[in-house]
Scaffold this motif. Sequence first.
Motif, mmCIF file in Angstrom:
data_model
loop_
_atom_site.group_PDB
_atom_site.id
_atom_site.type_symbol
_atom_site.label_atom_id
_atom_site.label_comp_id
_atom_site.label_asym_id
_atom_site.label_seq_id
_atom_site.Cartn_x
_atom_site.Cartn_y
_atom_site.Cartn_z
ATOM 1 N N LYS A 8 44.388 39.614 45.262
ATOM 2 C CA LYS A 8 44.974 38.532 46.055
ATOM 3 C C LYS A 8 45.483 37.411 45.144
ATOM 4 O O LYS A 8 46.597 36.920 45.303
ATOM 5 N N THR A 9 44.694 37.039 44.163
ATOM 6 C CA THR A 9 45.064 35.966 43.242
ATOM 7 C C THR A 9 46.261 36.359 42.379
ATOM 8 O O THR A 9 47.224 35.601 42.248
ATOM 9 N N ILE A 10 46.222 37.553 41.806
ATOM 10 C CA ILE A 10 47.288 37.996 40.900
ATOM 11 C C ILE A 10 48.590 38.242 41.657
ATOM 12 O O ILE A 10 49.669 37.916 41.172
ATOM 13 N N SER A 11 48.494 38.798 42.863
ATOM 14 C CA SER A 11 49.701 39.123 43.627
ATOM 15 C C SER A 11 50.347 37.895 44.247
ATOM 16 O O SER A 11 51.550 37.881 44.501
ATOM 17 N N GLY A 12 49.540 36.877 44.497
ATOM 18 C CA GLY A 12 50.064 35.693 45.164
ATOM 19 C C GLY A 12 50.272 35.900 46.654
ATOM 20 O O GLY A 12 50.829 35.058 47.338
ATOM 21 N N VAL A 13 49.817 37.043 47.159
ATOM 22 C CA VAL A 13 49.945 37.346 48.582
ATOM 23 C C VAL A 13 48.679 36.869 49.279
ATOM 24 O O VAL A 13 47.580 37.293 48.936
ATOM 25 N N LYS A 77 45.058 42.839 33.822
ATOM 26 C CA LYS A 77 46.313 43.422 33.328
ATOM 27 C C LYS A 77 46.646 44.696 34.103
ATOM 28 O O LYS A 77 47.803 44.929 34.472
ATOM 29 N N ALA A 78 45.635 45.522 34.366
ATOM 30 C CA ALA A 78 45.854 46.763 35.117
ATOM 31 C C ALA A 78 46.328 46.459 36.537
ATOM 32 O O ALA A 78 47.242 47.116 37.052
ATOM 33 N N ILE A 79 45.735 45.457 37.166
ATOM 34 C CA ILE A 79 46.151 45.066 38.517
ATOM 35 C C ILE A 79 47.588 44.556 38.491
ATOM 36 O O ILE A 79 48.408 44.924 39.336
ATOM 37 N N GLU A 80 47.898 43.721 37.507
ATOM 38 C CA GLU A 80 49.255 43.177 37.392
ATOM 39 C C GLU A 80 50.281 44.293 37.179
ATOM 40 O O GLU A 80 51.337 44.308 37.821
ATOM 41 N N ASP A 81 49.973 45.250 36.302
ATOM 42 C CA ASP A 81 50.878 46.384 36.065
ATOM 43 C C ASP A 81 51.086 47.193 37.345
ATOM 44 O O ASP A 81 52.197 47.619 37.658
ATOM 45 N N CYS A 82 50.012 47.408 38.069
ATOM 46 C CA CYS A 82 50.081 48.169 39.318
ATOM 47 C C CYS A 82 50.951 47.448 40.349
ATOM 48 O O CYS A 82 51.819 48.059 40.977
ATOM 49 N N LEU A 83 50.733 46.161 40.508
ATOM 50 C CA LEU A 83 51.521 45.382 41.464
ATOM 51 C C LEU A 83 52.998 45.364 41.071
ATOM 52 O O LEU A 83 53.877 45.468 41.939
ATOM 53 N N ASN A 84 53.271 45.263 39.782
ATOM 54 C CA ASN A 84 54.665 45.302 39.316
ATOM 55 C C ASN A 84 55.306 46.648 39.631
ATOM 56 O O ASN A 84 56.479 46.717 40.001
#
Length: 93
Positions: A8-13, A77-84
């Motif tokens: 939630k935090t990394i995605s900004g959603v 980093k893994a979450i950010e890569d996945c969301l991207n």
Amino acid sequence: ATFFNKVKTISGVEKKLIHFPFFLVLIGGFFSSIFARIIGKQPDLSYGMVRLMGIEQYYSSAKAVKELQMPQTPTDKAIEDCLNWFRANNIKL
């Protein structure tokens, strides 16, 4: 819930996390499985899936890092890569 808070935090959603008692989810999975069998489709959430979710499972990458020299990517980093990847492939978050 920590993992989902990180997403939630990394995605900004901003999505509200709703916690349900396990027995209610289990009952929902049971009826979902019955209904899916009646209509001949795969359930979105089956009784078996819910039972597996109820088992506490912990894994360590230590053996892969040690024996295979696998790099260990930080969770954020893994979450950010996945969301991207989801965004690049037009998959709604």
